[in-house]
Scaffold this motif. Structure first.
Motif, PDB file in Angstrom:
ATOM      1  N   UNK A 155      38.563   4.783  12.454  1.00 65.26           N
ATOM      2  CA  UNK A 155      37.827   4.301  13.627  1.00 65.26           C
ATOM      3  C   UNK A 155      37.520   5.485  14.538  1.00 65.26           C
ATOM      4  N   UNK A 156      36.547   5.317  15.444  1.00 58.53           N
ATOM      5  CA  UNK A 156      36.263   6.407  16.387  1.00 58.53           C
ATOM      6  C   UNK A 156      37.495   6.787  17.219  1.00 58.53           C
ATOM      7  N   UNK A 158      29.531  15.794   4.633  1.00 60.59           N
ATOM      8  CA  UNK A 158      30.299  14.589   4.947  1.00 60.59           C
ATOM      9  C   UNK A 158      30.660  13.839   3.680  1.00 60.59           C
ATOM     10  N   UNK A 159      31.465  12.813   3.835  1.00 58.73           N
ATOM     11  CA  UNK A 159      31.861  11.982   2.713  1.00 58.73           C
ATOM     12  C   UNK A 159      33.116  12.468   2.008  1.00 58.73           C
ATOM     13  N   UNK A 160      33.802  13.447   2.567  1.00 61.36           N
ATOM     14  CA  UNK A 160      35.051  13.932   1.967  1.00 61.36           C
ATOM     15  C   UNK A 160      36.114  12.864   2.196  1.00 61.36           C
ATOM     16  N   UNK A 161      36.667  12.352   1.106  1.00 51.99           N
ATOM     17  CA  UNK A 161      37.673  11.287   1.204  1.00 51.99           C
ATOM     18  C   UNK A 161      38.938  11.644   0.414  1.00 51.99           C
ATOM     19  N   UNK A 162      39.300  12.903   0.502  1.00 54.25           N
ATOM     20  CA  UNK A 162      40.541  13.392  -0.091  1.00 54.25           C
ATOM     21  C   UNK A 162      41.283  14.121   1.020  1.00 54.25           C
ATOM     22  N   UNK A 209      39.934   9.363  10.521  1.00 52.36           N
ATOM     23  CA  UNK A 209      40.705   9.937   9.409  1.00 52.36           C
ATOM     24  C   UNK A 209      39.973  11.087   8.737  1.00 52.36           C
ATOM     25  N   UNK A 210      38.660  11.135   8.874  1.00 51.33           N
ATOM     26  CA  UNK A 210      37.858  12.054   8.071  1.00 51.33           C
ATOM     27  C   UNK A 210      37.025  12.985   8.937  1.00 51.33           C
ATOM     28  N   UNK A 260      30.245   8.883   9.060  1.00 52.93           N
ATOM     29  CA  UNK A 260      29.895   8.025   7.927  1.00 52.93           C
ATOM     30  C   UNK A 260      31.043   7.082   7.568  1.00 52.93           C
ATOM     31  N   UNK A 261      32.253   7.425   7.968  1.00 52.92           N
ATOM     32  CA  UNK A 261      33.409   6.562   7.699  1.00 52.92           C
ATOM     33  C   UNK A 261      33.329   5.251   8.481  1.00 52.92           C
TER      34      UNK A 261
END
Length: 163
Positions: free
Chosen positions: A91-92, A29-33, A96-97, A77-78
């Motif tokens: 949002x749920x 998790x935590x991919x923000x690209x 976006x991620x 985590x977003x």
């Protein structure tokens, strides 16, 4: 089957951390690209194999193998304001991620360092060594996969530090 390289900072989550969780899989998790997110959404599949890459450390490099164990799902985590990966625009209802789960397969006996990869002509076209290629999730060709697995089984030929 597809092959991937996934980067993690070892002080955050290392191949040893993944091994300690085995046989349980862990969320990636935590991919923000967006390009990396699109790989998760459109291309990564259960059973795909992954080079586990330690980044932002003294000797960055490929340290082992993991396997994708889940299909893509929303990265919660977003939504967590206390998370380093919080995204207030996600949002749920409109996430976006995305995440996938990976499981430990193998830790290499040695680190296949970035400098060694860069010094290997057979890997000159690898996404990892392309200028500006900094994605935390990257495709790896079948030939690159086989070549690096072969390198991992041999003593280092170009051991250097840094990249």
């Amino acid at each position: 089957m597809n092959y991937w390289l996934m980067k993690s900072e070892p002080h955050e989550f290392s191949i040893d951390d993944l091994h300690a969780k085995a046989p349980q899989a862990e969320p990636w998790q935590g991919i923000r690209n967006y390009q990396a997110r699109n790989f998760i959404r459109d291309a990564i599949q259960v059973g795909d194999e992954v080079f586990f890459y330690h980044s932002s450390c003294k000797v960055p490099g490929i340290v082992g193998i993991a396997r994708v164990t889940s299909t893509a799902y929303t990265d919660a985590s977003a939504f967590d304001p206390d998370s380093a990966y919080h995204d207030p625009k996600s949002s749920p209802e409109k996430p976006r991620w995305l995440s996938v789960d990976i499981g430990f397969v193998k830790k290499f006996d040695r680190n296949i360092s970035l400098s060694e990869i860069k010094a290997t002509p057979a890997l000159a076209e690898m996404y990892l060594v392309k200028k500006g290629a900094r994605l935390s999730i990257q495709p790896v060709t079948a030939d690159e996969w086989q070549f690096i697995c072969h390198m991992a089984a041999e003593p280092a030929h170009h051991e250097t530090t840094g990249a």
